[in-house]
Design a protein around this motif. Sequence first.
Motif, PDB file in Angstrom:
ATOM      1  N   ASP A   1      -5.820  -6.022  -0.113  1.00  0.00           N
ATOM      2  CA  ASP A   1      -6.416  -5.278  -1.226  1.00  0.00           C
ATOM      3  C   ASP A   1      -5.364  -4.336  -1.820  1.00  0.00           C
ATOM      4  O   ASP A   1      -4.959  -3.361  -1.188  1.00  0.00           O
ATOM      5  N   GLN A   2      -4.953  -4.621  -3.052  1.00  0.00           N
ATOM      6  CA  GLN A   2      -3.917  -3.815  -3.699  1.00  0.00           C
ATOM      7  C   GLN A   2      -4.329  -2.358  -3.845  1.00  0.00           C
ATOM      8  O   GLN A   2      -3.515  -1.443  -3.662  1.00  0.00           O
ATOM      9  N   ASP A   3      -5.591  -2.114  -4.171  1.00  0.00           N
ATOM     10  CA  ASP A   3      -6.050  -0.738  -4.350  1.00  0.00           C
ATOM     11  C   ASP A   3      -5.939   0.053  -3.043  1.00  0.00           C
ATOM     12  O   ASP A   3      -5.557   1.236  -3.050  1.00  0.00           O
ATOM     13  N   ILE A   4      -6.294  -0.582  -1.935  1.00  0.00           N
ATOM     14  CA  ILE A   4      -6.181   0.087  -0.639  1.00  0.00           C
ATOM     15  C   ILE A   4      -4.721   0.402  -0.332  1.00  0.00           C
ATOM     16  O   ILE A   4      -4.380   1.517   0.100  1.00  0.00           O
ATOM     17  N   ARG A   5      -3.842  -0.563  -0.551  1.00  0.00           N
ATOM     18  CA  ARG A   5      -2.422  -0.343  -0.284  1.00  0.00           C
ATOM     19  C   ARG A   5      -1.877   0.808  -1.117  1.00  0.00           C
ATOM     20  O   ARG A   5      -1.151   1.674  -0.618  1.00  0.00           O
ATOM     21  N   THR A   6      -2.256   0.829  -2.395  1.00  0.00           N
ATOM     22  CA  THR A   6      -1.744   1.859  -3.295  1.00  0.00           C
ATOM     23  C   THR A   6      -2.254   3.245  -2.912  1.00  0.00           C
ATOM     24  O   THR A   6      -1.483   4.210  -2.823  1.00  0.00           O
ATOM     25  N   SER A   7      -3.555   3.360  -2.664  1.00  0.00           N
ATOM     26  CA  SER A   7      -4.143   4.673  -2.375  1.00  0.00           C
ATOM     27  C   SER A   7      -3.653   5.221  -1.038  1.00  0.00           C
ATOM     28  O   SER A   7      -3.331   6.409  -0.923  1.00  0.00           O
ATOM     29  N   LEU A   8      -3.562   4.361  -0.029  1.00  0.00           N
ATOM     30  CA  LEU A   8      -3.099   4.827   1.274  1.00  0.00           C
ATOM     31  C   LEU A   8      -1.614   5.170   1.249  1.00  0.00           C
ATOM     32  O   LEU A   8      -1.184   6.146   1.880  1.00  0.00           O
TER      33      LEU A   8
ATOM     34  N   GLN B   1       2.285  11.653   0.658  1.00  0.00           N
ATOM     35  CA  GLN B   1       2.124  13.073   0.366  1.00  0.00           C
ATOM     36  C   GLN B   1       2.083  13.910   1.637  1.00  0.00           C
ATOM     37  O   GLN B   1       2.337  15.122   1.590  1.00  0.00           O
ATOM     38  N   ARG B   2       1.757  13.292   2.755  1.00  0.00           N
ATOM     39  CA  ARG B   2       1.674  14.001   4.028  1.00  0.00           C
ATOM     40  C   ARG B   2       2.927  13.817   4.888  1.00  0.00           C
ATOM     41  O   ARG B   2       2.914  14.113   6.071  1.00  0.00           O
ATOM     42  N   GLY B   3       3.969  13.325   4.284  1.00  0.00           N
ATOM     43  CA  GLY B   3       5.254  13.252   4.969  1.00  0.00           C
ATOM     44  C   GLY B   3       5.543  11.980   5.725  1.00  0.00           C
ATOM     45  O   GLY B   3       6.554  11.905   6.439  1.00  0.00           O
TER      46      GLY B   3
ATOM     47  N   ALA C   1       4.072  -1.062   2.713  1.00  0.00           N
ATOM     48  CA  ALA C   1       2.804  -1.784   2.554  1.00  0.00           C
ATOM     49  C   ALA C   1       3.057  -3.263   2.293  1.00  0.00           C
ATOM     50  O   ALA C   1       3.976  -3.622   1.549  1.00  0.00           O
ATOM     51  N   TYR C   2       2.203  -4.098   2.894  1.00  0.00           N
ATOM     52  CA  TYR C   2       2.334  -5.545   2.766  1.00  0.00           C
ATOM     53  C   TYR C   2       0.969  -6.166   2.506  1.00  0.00           C
ATOM     54  O   TYR C   2      -0.052  -5.695   3.029  1.00  0.00           O
ATOM     55  N   ALA C   3       0.967  -7.250   1.743  1.00  0.00           N
ATOM     56  CA  ALA C   3      -0.288  -7.894   1.353  1.00  0.00           C
ATOM     57  C   ALA C   3      -0.745  -8.943   2.352  1.00  0.00           C
ATOM     58  O   ALA C   3      -1.872  -9.437   2.269  1.00  0.00           O
ATOM     59  N   SER C   4       0.112  -9.281   3.312  1.00  0.00           N
ATOM     60  CA  SER C   4      -0.252 -10.319   4.281  1.00  0.00           C
ATOM     61  C   SER C   4       0.452 -10.088   5.596  1.00  0.00           C
ATOM     62  O   SER C   4       1.485  -9.397   5.671  1.00  0.00           O
ATOM     63  N   ALA C   5      -0.103 -10.694   6.633  1.00  0.00           N
ATOM     64  CA  ALA C   5       0.514 -10.608   7.955  1.00  0.00           C
ATOM     65  C   ALA C   5       1.885 -11.274   7.947  1.00  0.00           C
ATOM     66  O   ALA C   5       2.831 -10.771   8.560  1.00  0.00           O
ATOM     67  N   ALA C   6       1.999 -12.382   7.244  1.00  0.00           N
ATOM     68  CA  ALA C   6       3.263 -13.119   7.216  1.00  0.00           C
ATOM     69  C   ALA C   6       4.383 -12.292   6.587  1.00  0.00           C
ATOM     70  O   ALA C   6       5.510 -12.266   7.104  1.00  0.00           O
ATOM     71  N   SER C   7       4.083 -11.608   5.487  1.00  0.00           N
ATOM     72  CA  SER C   7       5.120 -10.809   4.831  1.00  0.00           C
ATOM     73  C   SER C   7       5.535  -9.627   5.710  1.00  0.00           C
ATOM     74  O   SER C   7       6.701  -9.234   5.740  1.00  0.00           O
ATOM     75  N   PHE C   8       4.577  -9.061   6.449  1.00  0.00           N
ATOM     76  CA  PHE C   8       4.910  -7.981   7.372  1.00  0.00           C
ATOM     77  C   PHE C   8       5.824  -8.486   8.486  1.00  0.00           C
ATOM     78  O   PHE C   8       6.837  -7.850   8.819  1.00  0.00           O
TER      79      PHE C   8
ATOM     80  N   LYS D   1     -14.703   0.248   6.313  1.00  0.00           N
ATOM     81  CA  LYS D   1     -14.611   0.757   4.946  1.00  0.00           C
ATOM     82  C   LYS D   1     -16.021   0.955   4.399  1.00  0.00           C
ATOM     83  O   LYS D   1     -16.899   0.123   4.650  1.00  0.00           O
ATOM     84  N   PRO D   2     -16.269   2.008   3.631  1.00  0.00           N
ATOM     85  CA  PRO D   2     -15.339   3.109   3.337  1.00  0.00           C
ATOM     86  C   PRO D   2     -15.298   4.088   4.504  1.00  0.00           C
ATOM     87  O   PRO D   2     -16.318   4.354   5.137  1.00  0.00           O
ATOM     88  N   PHE D   3     -14.140   4.605   4.797  1.00  0.00           N
ATOM     89  CA  PHE D   3     -13.976   5.567   5.885  1.00  0.00           C
ATOM     90  C   PHE D   3     -13.468   6.882   5.302  1.00  0.00           C
ATOM     91  O   PHE D   3     -12.923   6.931   4.201  1.00  0.00           O
ATOM     92  N   ARG D   4     -13.664   7.946   6.068  1.00  0.00           N
ATOM     93  CA  ARG D   4     -13.151   9.236   5.620  1.00  0.00           C
ATOM     94  C   ARG D   4     -11.636   9.272   5.834  1.00  0.00           C
ATOM     95  O   ARG D   4     -11.157   8.880   6.897  1.00  0.00           O
ATOM     96  N   GLN D   5     -10.923   9.731   4.843  1.00  0.00           N
ATOM     97  CA  GLN D   5      -9.471   9.774   4.941  1.00  0.00           C
ATOM     98  C   GLN D   5      -9.021  10.632   6.126  1.00  0.00           C
ATOM     99  O   GLN D   5      -8.038  10.310   6.797  1.00  0.00           O
TER     100      GLN D   5
END
Length: 212
Positions: free
Chosen positions: A14-21, A27-29, A34-41, A106-110
């Motif tokens: 999920d691109q939105d999840i990757r971007t937001s996280l 921001q927290r250091g 981020a990767y879209a698949s297990a294979a790319s990771f 999901k959805p979970f508290r950040q």
Amino acid sequence: MTTRPPLVFIVDDDQDIRTSLTRALGQRGYEVEAYASAASFLDAYDGTRAACLVLDYGMPGMNGLELQQELNRRNWPLAVVFITGHGGVPESVQAMKGGAVDFLEKPFRQSDLLDRIATAYQMASARMADTASQDALRERFARLTDREAEVVNHVLANPAEVSSKEIGGALGISPRTVDHHRARILEKIGVKSLVELVRLAATLQDDGPLRP
């Protein structure tokens, strides 16, 4: 030397999840990849740094549980926090049995995710330190000659027969020769007694008999 920030991997299709996280963790250091698949990771990570892996359960191709199993097989210094939109009890149980820190729906508290990430990174760092310690110990034992390794293996297999006479009788060498080997063994391993030697060697017993 500059200390690198804690590393977090995000693997989620999920691109939105990757971007937001990525934004929130950056921001927290945290250093974030981020990767879209297990294979790319798997193509990108080489296991040389401790990290937390925030992992989506339900992905096309290799899913989260399958990736977790592969990572456990490779024994990499990672601790996994699962996130999922449709995982059930069986999946969460399997994930936790595989060593996951948590299985968040999901959805979970950040704030919940941040807490789990901090815990996961500490676990991954401890695992990496333990692995490095074991590797260093294996290198020390690898300095032993064939005969010295025989002496150590005899002591481990026969803890009640550790005198030079008993070891010599079992290996067909003189007690004086055993004394020589024993001194060299303690020197190479960096310990002062057979008790310390046995304690260290016992931590490597899953590898089988010691070999130089």
